[in-house]
Design a protein around this motif. Structure first.
Motif, short mmCIF file in Angstrom:
data_model
loop_
_atom_site.label_atom_id
_atom_site.label_comp_id
_atom_site.label_asym_id
_atom_site.label_seq_id
_atom_site.Cartn_x
_atom_site.Cartn_y
_atom_site.Cartn_z
N PRO A 101 -22.51 9.25 -8.39
CA PRO A 101 -22.83 8.56 -7.12
C PRO A 101 -23.29 9.48 -6.00
N LYS A 102 -23.07 10.78 -6.12
CA LYS A 102 -23.50 11.71 -5.09
C LYS A 102 -24.78 12.45 -5.49
N MET A 103 -25.51 11.87 -6.42
CA MET A 103 -26.73 12.54 -6.90
C MET A 103 -27.76 12.70 -5.78
N TYR A 108 -30.72 16.60 -2.53
CA TYR A 108 -30.93 17.11 -1.16
C TYR A 108 -30.59 18.60 -1.10
N MET A 109 -29.47 18.98 -1.71
CA MET A 109 -29.05 20.38 -1.70
C MET A 109 -30.02 21.26 -2.50
N ASP A 144 -38.35 17.73 -4.74
CA ASP A 144 -36.98 17.21 -4.72
C ASP A 144 -36.77 16.23 -3.57
N PHE A 145 -37.30 16.54 -2.40
CA PHE A 145 -37.15 15.61 -1.27
C PHE A 145 -37.91 14.31 -1.54
N LYS A 146 -39.06 14.43 -2.18
CA LYS A 146 -39.84 13.24 -2.53
C LYS A 146 -39.06 12.38 -3.53
N LYS A 147 -38.45 13.03 -4.51
CA LYS A 147 -37.65 12.32 -5.50
C LYS A 147 -36.46 11.62 -4.84
N ARG A 151 -35.91 7.63 -5.09
CA ARG A 151 -34.75 7.09 -5.82
C ARG A 151 -33.68 6.52 -4.90
N TYR A 152 -33.51 7.15 -3.74
CA TYR A 152 -32.43 6.75 -2.83
C TYR A 152 -32.98 6.57 -1.41
N PRO A 153 -33.84 5.58 -1.20
CA PRO A 153 -34.46 5.41 0.12
C PRO A 153 -33.46 5.12 1.25
N ASN A 154 -32.29 4.62 0.90
CA ASN A 154 -31.27 4.31 1.91
C ASN A 154 -30.21 5.40 2.05
N SER A 155 -30.45 6.53 1.42
CA SER A 155 -29.49 7.64 1.49
C SER A 155 -29.38 8.15 2.92
N GLN A 156 -28.21 8.64 3.27
CA GLN A 156 -28.02 9.22 4.60
C GLN A 156 -28.80 10.52 4.78
#
Length: 242
Positions: A101-103, A108-109, A144-147, A151-156
């Motif tokens: 769930p923290k992928m 991001y990292m 990576d930022f594009k991915k 994949r997670y457009p609503n990520s914080q």
């Protein structure tokens, strides 16, 4: 005398390396070791945190704290500027936990770590322009930022990733501009034109795209291509530099 001085410096360096070898982490219960590692992370004692987290990771690879220990190691390696270990830990985590769930945070990292690899210390210190340096870490960070956004457009982390992509896009466009200029200076007119046009196609909203027009114009003039040069001059009028 110079040889002796260099030898002395090498000896000091070797001694410093030996004195900074990792301490043996006491064999305490995993809950205590994890708690101590958390305290080290919160206080910014990255090396101490790494020592305790590595001990946890090796002693209890399938323990209750296993996944969080791996995540904390990624962060601690990144903060301590051990970028190779940060990337290795990220790859390991993705391989073992592909649906975690923290992928989004892991992606991001990895982007941040590649960006840090792209940063040149001497450039930051003396503000030296090194737009011609190897762009591969910047390309990896951008991917990576594009991915992450796909994949997670609503990520914080999405908003910050998008801002960093803008910066990376300019960095990559500047690299291509430096390459086009290199071709121009080497009188490789066709190569200069092709690279300039690639910038305009791939990074149309960057300053580098507007600057590439002048390189394209010079190359057309050297080749005696009057009509192409005139079209490029029109484009320069429609896309003036600030």
């Amino acid at each position: 005398m110079k040889y002796k001085t260099i030898t002395g410096l090498l000896a000091i360096t070797l001694l410093a390396g030996c004195s900074s070898s990792k301490k043996v982490v006491p064999d305490v219960p995993p809950s205590q070791l994890y708690s101590e590692s958390q305290e080290s992370l919160q206080s910014g004692s990255w090396q101490t945190a790494i020592e305790k987290l590595e001990a946890l990771d090796s002693r209890y690879p399938f323990g209750a704290y296993s996944e969080q220990v791996q995540l904390n190691l990624i962060y601690a390696y990144y903060k301590s500027d051990d970028l190779a270990m940060a990337l290795a830990s990220i790859e390991r985590f993705i391989r073992l936990n592909p649906t975690h769930p923290k992928m989004d945070w892991v992606l991001y990292m990895r982007g941040l770590t590649y960006m840090a690899q792209d940063t040149n210390f001497m450039q930051s210190l003396f503000n030296v322009d090194r737009s011609d340096r190897d762009p591969e870490p910047a390309k990896s960070a951008f991917a990576d930022f594009k991915k992450l956004l796909e994949r997670y457009p609503n990520s914080q982390y999405a908003a910050d990733a998008q801002k960093r992509m803008y910066s990376l896009k300019n960095r990559l466009a500047d690299y291509d501009l430096a390459t086009a200029d290199f071709y121009l200076r080497r009188k490789a007119w066709i190569a200069a034109i092709n690279r300039a046009q690639e910038i305009q196609k791939t990074y149309p909203d960057t300053e580098a795209a507007r600057k590439s027009l002048s390189i394209e114009l010079d190359a057309y003039k050297k080749l005696g291509l009057t009509e192409s040069a005139q079209r490029t001059e029109q484009l320069m009028k429609l896309n003036p530099l600030p």
